[in-house]
Design an enzyme around this catalytic site. Structure first.
Site, PDB file in Angstrom:
ATOM      1  CG  HIS A 102      -0.444  -0.093   2.533  1.00 30.60           C
ATOM      2  ND1 HIS A 102      -0.045   1.016   3.223  1.00 30.60           N
ATOM      3  CD2 HIS A 102      -0.227  -1.148   3.366  1.00 30.60           C
ATOM      4  CE1 HIS A 102       0.381   0.651   4.428  1.00 30.60           C
ATOM      5  NE2 HIS A 102       0.300  -0.665   4.536  1.00 30.60           N
ATOM      6  CD  GLU A 104      -3.414  -1.726   5.050  1.00 29.58           C
ATOM      7  OE1 GLU A 104      -3.694  -2.731   5.751  1.00 29.58           O
ATOM      8  OE2 GLU A 104      -2.856  -0.724   5.519  1.00 29.58           O
ATOM      9  CG  ASP A 120      -2.786   3.960   2.668  1.00 26.02           C
ATOM     10  OD1 ASP A 120      -2.317   2.948   2.112  1.00 26.02           O
ATOM     11  OD2 ASP A 120      -3.717   3.895   3.493  1.00 26.02           O
TER      12      ASP A 120
HETATM   13 ZN   LIG Z   1       0.541  -1.655   6.381  1.00 28.86          ZN
END
Ligand SMILES: [Zn+2]
Length: 478
Positions: free
Chosen positions: A155, A222, A157
């Protein structure tokens, strides 16, 4: 023979290029911004060529300086040259993708630049409503028609930062003299995205070609549940066309030399406990009120919490433990008035089993509320049931392939249930076999913590791990 001043400048420049000296004050980002030079790349010795004219101009000797001998300024620290893959990882860390307002554009631009340099197909897939997207890189297999594909996910973010608690700017990717690189996402999970890319870069450079198609996805959101990222992508036609059968996703760092492999996650059960009672002036001493009742309820719940702590294994394995934590508490309007209502939010994580379900928790909470007095109740805020687990059976092709690969490499592993939640649960729900694996040995878990960091050697070792593992998985024959 005495060196001329131009020879001395050349000596200085050769030393500057071949070493990793700290950036002089005039070359700090704020000065370079106006000159159009990208400050993030200055740790690359090669990139210093861009600032050669500025450096020469800045260091040009005045007429009276000609008799001085050139020496390195005392505030220059000479460090070993940095591996370019570490420099690229640090660039990624400098993109601020922290919630609640992640700047995905800078991170996406970095990913695109890497994909183009490596030579793998880059695609930004957009969804409705506008703003939803994922990034998908594709490394085509030599016979993809016969084999399902491999997905490497991470992910983009990261969780928010309380900058007052950080020693360094959380988005400056500062490296200290031990090689520890500080930044939000240094572990969770920009390290993993960067390691996938570097492993593929190395594999491509030595001419490896996978039999199965290898996809690398970079997904947003996420850390806020994945509904706008991975979960949306899994319903898209682009995902169906990929024919994925195995996915690697995020794991966790470990303090020893045994890699945790995560094959499942715990469910989430979150409640708000509310206690009500007679309001009064704080100078009065009523036998019970909202606060005394909430105190009793939480006390009983914490007795259960202590039992769970005692039941956890010495190695910290939380598979058969229900974790309980008080996350928020509130109520009242004035410091000198006992409120008529006080509440507390309690978050619980558990592995669902036939003998241990959400109803065990509701029974426990019913009993606690009854024992705590009149006017104590609870409301379920979230019951996120996560049942799907990836196989650990020797008869399962992918598990057998992973386990054998680890054996062949001499790597130790321990299958585990993930303590938190990750996008792997969405993948498993969609029928994809997913394992959480982050190759970060001898490393304290610092994801979501202040001063999150990762040592550059740990980062580099992880690249080597993926460099060895990806070919095993991408070429596995069923
Ligand atoms: Zn993570």
């Amino acid at each position: 023979m005495k060196p001329t001043s131009s020879v001395r400048i050349l000596h200085f420049w050769i030393l500057y290029l071949s070493s990793n000296v700290s950036i002089p004050a005039w070359a700090e980002p704020q000065h370079l911004k106006t000159s159009g030079i990208r400050p993030t790349n200055l740790q690359h010795p090669g990139n210093r060529l861009h600032i050669l004219p500025l450096l020469l101009w800045s260091k040009r000797p005045s007429s009276g300086d000609d008799k001085r001998t050139t020496k390195i300024p005392s505030n220059f620290t000479i460090l070993p040259p940095e591996d370019p893959s570490v420099s690229r990882y640090r660039e990624y860390l400098r993109t601020n993708t922290s919630h609640p307002n992640p700047n995905y554009d800078t991170a996406v631009a970095w990913i695109k630049e890497q994909a183009q340099a490596i030579g793998i197909e880059y695609k930004k897939i957009d969804f409705d409503p506008p703003g939803l997207f994922i990034i998908r890189l594709k490394w085509p297999g030599s016979d993809p028609m016969e084999r399902s594909s491999l997905l490497l996910n991470s992910h983009i973010d990261v969780v928010p930062v309380d900058s007052s608690k950080w020693t360094y700017d959380a988005f400056a990717a500062v490296k200290d003299d031990k090689g520890n690189i500080y930044g939000r996402g240094a572990q969770d999970r920009k390290s993993q995205g960067a390691q996938y890319l570097e492993a593929i870069r190395r594999l491509k450079m030595r001419g490896f070609s996978p039999r199965r198609t290898v996809y690398v996805t970079f997904v947003p959101d996420e850390e806020v549940g994945g509904d706008r990222g991975m979960a949306t992508f899994l319903k898209a036609s682009e995902f169906m066309d990929m024919n994925v059968s195995l996915a690697l996703d995020e794991g966790a760092a470990t303090m020893d030399d045994v890699y945790p492999i995560f094959y499942g996650e715990r469910s989430v059960f979150r409640v708000r406990i509310t206690a009500t009672g007679r309001s009064s002036h704080t100078a009065m001493m009523l036998k019970d009120n909202a606060a005394t009742k909430l105190n009793k309820a939480l006390g009983l719940l914490f007795v259960f919490r202590d039992e769970q702590i005692n039941a956890s294994n010495p190695d910290g394995n939380i598979e058969n433990v229900t974790s309980i934590n008080l996350s928020q508490i509130g109520g009242g309007t004035s410091p000198n008035a006992v409120p008529s209502e006080i509440w507390a939010i309690v978050d619980m994580r558990l592995r669902l089993r036939p003998t241990w379900t959400f109803s065990n928790l509701t029974n426990l909470l019913d009993s606690i509320c009854n024992q705590s007095g009149n006017g104590v109740s609870y409301k379920v805020l979230l019951n996120l049931e996560i049942k799907e687990e990836s196989s650990l059976s020797e008869s399962d092709f992918w598990w057998r392939t992973i386990r054998k690969s680890f054996d062949e490499m001499g790597w130790k592993m321990k299958p585990q249930i993930f303590a938190g939640a990750s996008d792997a649960r969405h993948l498993r729900k969609a029928g994809i076999q997913a394992y959480g694996f982050s190759p970060l040995l001898f490393t304290e878990q610092l994801g979501h913590q202040d001063n999150e960091f990762l040592n550059e050697n740990t980062f580099l070792n992880g690249i080597t791990v993926y460099e060895k593992l990806i070919p095993k998985l991408a070429n596995a024959r069923e």
